[in-house]
Design a protein around this motif. Structure first.
Motif, short mmCIF file in Angstrom:
data_model
loop_
_atom_site.label_atom_id
_atom_site.label_comp_id
_atom_site.label_asym_id
_atom_site.label_seq_id
_atom_site.Cartn_x
_atom_site.Cartn_y
_atom_site.Cartn_z
N PRO A 164 29.72 40.17 48.44
CA PRO A 164 29.81 38.85 47.87
C PRO A 164 28.95 37.94 49.07
O PRO A 164 28.25 38.14 49.57
CB PRO A 164 31.38 39.46 48.57
CG PRO A 164 31.35 40.16 49.70
CD PRO A 164 30.09 41.90 49.36
N LEU A 165 29.28 37.61 48.45
CA LEU A 165 28.08 35.79 48.09
C LEU A 165 28.58 35.40 49.66
O LEU A 165 29.40 35.68 50.14
CB LEU A 165 28.32 34.85 48.13
CG LEU A 165 27.87 34.62 46.20
CD1 LEU A 165 28.67 34.27 44.97
CD2 LEU A 165 26.76 35.39 45.88
N ALA A 219 28.08 40.72 37.91
CA ALA A 219 28.32 40.01 38.40
C ALA A 219 29.70 40.88 39.75
O ALA A 219 29.20 39.85 40.86
CB ALA A 219 29.90 39.53 37.31
N CYS A 226 26.55 40.59 42.68
CA CYS A 226 27.06 38.85 43.28
C CYS A 226 27.67 39.38 43.87
O CYS A 226 28.18 38.07 44.55
CB CYS A 226 26.51 38.79 42.25
SG CYS A 226 24.55 38.04 41.69
N VAL A 285 31.01 38.67 42.37
CA VAL A 285 31.76 37.29 41.41
C VAL A 285 32.65 37.37 40.57
O VAL A 285 31.89 38.69 40.00
CB VAL A 285 30.78 35.93 41.46
CG1 VAL A 285 30.16 35.22 42.89
CG2 VAL A 285 30.32 36.77 40.55
N TYR A 334 26.89 28.88 41.12
CA TYR A 334 26.23 29.43 40.54
C TYR A 334 24.94 29.23 40.57
O TYR A 334 24.13 28.95 41.24
CB TYR A 334 26.44 27.82 38.86
CG TYR A 334 25.47 27.37 37.98
CD1 TYR A 334 26.60 28.25 36.56
CD2 TYR A 334 24.38 27.28 37.98
CE1 TYR A 334 25.66 28.64 35.88
CE2 TYR A 334 23.98 26.88 36.79
CZ TYR A 334 23.60 27.94 35.56
OH TYR A 334 23.01 27.93 34.74
N SER A 376 31.84 30.97 40.23
CA SER A 376 32.60 31.23 40.81
C SER A 376 33.24 30.57 41.52
O SER A 376 32.46 29.20 41.80
CB SER A 376 32.37 32.18 42.70
OG SER A 376 33.91 32.03 42.73
#
Length: 451
Positions: free
Chosen positions: A2-3, A93, A96, A98, A168, A188
């Motif tokens: 995850p970010l 997705a 990353c 998100v 973004y 996200s």
């Protein structure tokens, strides 16, 4: 992965990717998260890319169609599948961490989402698009919190009017010629920043998206070229059929007068030999015209019926004056086929006639017709024990007007096997030639299962 969430972005500060792929921070608070602009992994450009005036025309080459008059009805060519692109977006997705990802194509006035995950693919005005603001930068753009970015803070996808995007990231979809189709972006509703590995993978997936779109473009070009060839061949066949039909009448009349003249001339008269030569040449020409006319008529609209292979083979034997059955010159196994019976008869008759014309001088002629059915479809085999065809010539002789001109070969138009191929392809099948066990030629006729 995850970010990584971080403190809110400080407006105006950035981080960038160095040539070694690492991250370095520009002056500012080392614990803050900044808006970032990343160089695309394999791209060397640093300047912004130009937007060509013919953008919509270029995009149409990739299968994207656009309504006239400023309408919003945009679509991808229905013959093309978007599933590979959708799978790629889903992977981007997930990598990353998100919930949302899209592949956008940017036209002269709109953004078209051609593949999406987490949201329904839609169309918006270009001025409302986040990607349209950055896709010509020549760089990968990363924005940890779009609400603090001066370029995007007032965008309806950020303000809540359409969506409330915070994180973004966008990678331009640039072709080898430098044309930027649009972008691969992930986003996200929460602020965050990707790590180096996530950005590496995002850029790799963007390059894969470009390759898929280029493959789509080449497929469309090939399909268009094939359609043009088919149309040209159809017109040529129609023209040849008309010419053959128009010439057949006068030639038949001429041959009639030649036969009358032969009846009037004594056999020892010098003119008798000349009339015989004229008659023989005229009959060969008439045979060729008949073959051309048959070639032009084959294919077209099929009248399919369930027919017996053995019954059609027996009719062919009667037409050619051959014995039929076990131990005879021509024999056939039984099989039901869903084909045009008239064209099947022509197909088998041409193949058996070829076997007769090119029989081996060393053995009695034998032609065996058999069939095999399975879940792939139906295969009909027509095997003779004649002179055979060299491997290098087996594909060539299926073309119109091709003859081998071997010693001992009889006269022919060079259209017999071409007619056979045309019939088989009209049924959605394939025709190929191989050597028969013990010598000779076997025609392999493959019909698809739905036939």
């Amino acid at each position: 992965m995850p970010l990584n969430p971080g403190p809110r972005q400080r407006s105006g500060e950035t981080y960038s990717r160095d040539t070694g792929g690492g991250l370095y921070y520009l002056p500012g608070d080392p614990f803050a998260v900044w808006e970032g602009t990343f160089m695309v992994g394999t791209h060397s450009m640093t300047a912004a890319l130009s937007d060509p005036l013919g953008r919509d025309e270029l995009l149409q080459e990739y299968g994207f169609t656009f309504a006239n008059g400023g309408g919003r009805q945009r679509s991808v060519d229905q013959a093309l599948s978007t599933e590979p692109l959708e799978n790629l977006v889903q992977l981007a997705a997930k990598l990353c961490g998100v919930p949302y990802g899209v592949i956008n194509v940017v036209t002269s006035d709109e953004q078209q989402q051609v593949a999406a995950v987490g949201v329904e693919a839609a169309v918006c005005a270009r001025e409302d698009s986040m990607c349209a603001q950055v896709f010509l930068s020549g760089k990968t753009t990363v924005v940890p919190d779009a609400s603090l970015d001066p370029r995007l803070a007032s965008n309806p996808f950020v303000t809540g009017e359409i969506a409330a995007v915070r994180f973004y990231a966008s990678v331009p979809l640039e072709t080898s010629s430098g044309f930027v189709l649009g972008s691969l972006c992930v986003f996200s509703n929460s602020a965050g920043t990707p790590d180096k590995d996530q950005l590496d993978m995002l850029e790799i997936l963007a390059r894969q998206a470009v390759q898929l779109l280029e493959l789509q473009r080449r497929t469309l070009q090939l399909n268009s070229a094939l359609d043009e060839v088919r149309e040209s061949n159809a017109k040529l066949a129609e023209f040849a059929g008309r010419v053959s039909h128009d010439l057949r009448g006068p030639l038949t009349t001429m041959l009639g007068y030649v036969e009358m003249a032969e009846d009037e001339v004594d056999g020892d008269h010098p003119a008798a030999e000349y009339l015989q030569i004229i008659g023989a040449s005229g009959h060969r020409m008439l045979t060729m015209l008949e073959d051309v006319l048959t070639y032009s008529r084959m294919g077209g609209v099929l009248q399919r019926q369930h027919v017996s292979l053995q019954d059609v083979a027996a009719e062919v034997a009667r037409d050619l004056g051959l014995s039929f059955g076990p131990g005879a010159v021509l024999d056939s196994g039984e099989m039901k086929l869903h084909v045009d019976p008239g064209q099947l008869r022509t197909l088998l008759q041409n193949l058996v006639a070829n076997a007769m014309n090119y029989r081996s001088p060393d053995r009695d002629l034998s032609v065996r017709i058999s069939g095999i059915s399975n879940y792939h479809g139906t295969t009909v085999l027509v095997a003779d024990n004649g002179k055979g065809i060299a491997p290098v010539d087996r594909q060539r002789v299926l073309e119109p007007l091709v003859r081998l001109h071997r010693d001992g070969d009889g006269h022919g138009s060079g259209l017999g096997l071409a007619i056979c191929r045309r019939i088989v392809e009209a049924h959605g099948g394939e025709l190929s030639l191989k050597e028969s066990p013990g010598g000779g030629t076997t025609a392999v006729i493959s019909f698809p299962a739905d036939q």
